[in-house]
Design a protein around this motif. Sequence first.
Motif, short mmCIF file in Angstrom:
data_model
loop_
_atom_site.label_atom_id
_atom_site.label_comp_id
_atom_site.label_asym_id
_atom_site.label_seq_id
_atom_site.Cartn_x
_atom_site.Cartn_y
_atom_site.Cartn_z
N ASN A 1 0.84 -1.20 0.00
CA ASN A 1 0.00 0.00 0.00
C ASN A 1 0.87 1.25 0.00
OD1 ASN A 1 -2.29 -1.68 0.22
ND2 ASN A 1 -2.20 -1.64 2.46
N SER A 2 0.27 2.36 -0.32
CA SER A 2 0.97 3.65 -0.32
C SER A 2 2.28 3.56 -1.09
CB SER A 2 1.23 4.12 1.12
OG SER A 2 0.02 4.23 1.83
N LEU A 3 2.19 3.00 -2.27
CA LEU A 3 3.40 2.77 -3.06
C LEU A 3 4.04 4.09 -3.48
CD1 LEU A 3 2.16 -0.29 -5.07
CD2 LEU A 3 4.29 -0.22 -3.75
N LYS A 4 5.37 4.06 -3.55
CA LYS A 4 6.17 5.21 -3.92
C LYS A 4 6.98 4.87 -5.17
CE LYS A 4 6.84 6.24 1.00
NZ LYS A 4 7.85 6.46 2.07
N PRO A 5 7.38 5.89 -5.91
CA PRO A 5 8.21 5.61 -7.10
C PRO A 5 9.48 4.82 -6.75
CG PRO A 5 7.37 7.83 -7.21
CD PRO A 5 6.97 7.30 -5.86
N GLU A 6 10.02 5.04 -5.56
CA GLU A 6 11.23 4.32 -5.17
C GLU A 6 10.98 2.85 -4.86
OE1 GLU A 6 10.06 7.20 -3.89
OE2 GLU A 6 10.46 7.32 -1.71
N ASP A 7 9.73 2.42 -4.87
CA ASP A 7 9.42 1.00 -4.73
C ASP A 7 9.53 0.26 -6.06
OD1 ASP A 7 6.80 1.95 -2.47
OD2 ASP A 7 8.74 1.09 -1.94
N THR A 8 9.75 1.00 -7.13
CA THR A 8 9.90 0.39 -8.44
C THR A 8 11.09 -0.56 -8.47
OG1 THR A 8 8.87 2.24 -9.60
CG2 THR A 8 10.35 0.83 -10.88
N ALA A 9 10.84 -1.81 -8.87
CA ALA A 9 11.89 -2.83 -8.87
C ALA A 9 11.30 -4.13 -9.40
CB ALA A 9 12.43 -3.06 -7.47
N VAL A 10 12.17 -5.09 -9.62
CA VAL A 10 11.72 -6.46 -9.84
C VAL A 10 11.64 -7.12 -8.47
CG1 VAL A 10 12.21 -8.68 -10.90
CG2 VAL A 10 12.78 -6.57 -12.12
N TYR A 11 10.50 -7.70 -8.19
CA TYR A 11 10.26 -8.34 -6.89
C TYR A 11 10.38 -9.85 -7.04
CZ TYR A 11 8.80 -3.97 -4.77
OH TYR A 11 8.79 -2.69 -4.25
N TYR A 12 11.17 -10.44 -6.14
CA TYR A 12 11.44 -11.86 -6.19
C TYR A 12 10.90 -12.55 -4.95
CZ TYR A 12 14.84 -10.69 -9.83
OH TYR A 12 15.46 -10.25 -10.97
N CYS A 13 10.28 -13.67 -5.16
CA CYS A 13 9.85 -14.52 -4.06
C CYS A 13 11.00 -15.47 -3.71
CB CYS A 13 8.61 -15.31 -4.49
SG CYS A 13 8.00 -16.49 -3.28
N ALA A 14 11.17 -15.75 -2.44
CA ALA A 14 12.23 -16.64 -1.99
C ALA A 14 11.71 -17.62 -0.96
CB ALA A 14 13.39 -15.84 -1.41
N LEU A 15 12.23 -18.84 -1.03
CA LEU A 15 12.01 -19.84 0.01
C LEU A 15 13.39 -20.18 0.55
CD1 LEU A 15 9.63 -22.84 0.06
CD2 LEU A 15 12.01 -23.15 0.73
N GLN A 16 13.55 -19.99 1.86
CA GLN A 16 14.89 -20.04 2.43
C GLN A 16 15.03 -21.18 3.43
OE1 GLN A 16 14.59 -15.81 3.47
NE2 GLN A 16 16.36 -15.45 2.15
N ARG A 17 16.10 -21.95 3.24
CA ARG A 17 16.45 -23.04 4.14
C ARG A 17 17.89 -22.87 4.58
NH1 ARG A 17 13.70 -27.88 0.46
NH2 ARG A 17 11.55 -27.32 1.02
#
Length: 115
Positions: free
Chosen positions: A83-99
């Motif tokens: 929510n309340s997104l800002k221009p600086e939130d622009t990016a490629v978003y990656y999901c991760a599963l971490q072990r």
Amino acid sequence: QVQLVESGGGLVSAGGSLRLSCTASGSIFRTDTMGWYRQAPGKERELVARITYGGNSNYPDSVKGRFTISRDNAKNTVYLQMNSLKPEDTAVYYCALQRVLRDYWGQGTQVTVSS
């Protein structure tokens, strides 16, 4: 082997909202942490949000109060409500599963916030 498939990225105006989803296939364990990271052009990949199997989450200050991560263990799915997104939130978003021994990554989804 684990595969992660993300969806929900897109173009939104500043102040708007987006919801990302990531579904994991394969063997998922109760010790697995899932999270979202992002990488903007020319910058390093950074943590956006992380959540344990039991629902404990953490966020960096840059998104705290604006982003919410949640997890549906029955569906092996993690969500990121932004929510309340800002221009600086622009990016490629990656999901991760971490072990402990390795991390798994999704292919990434583009989020673009226009000013």
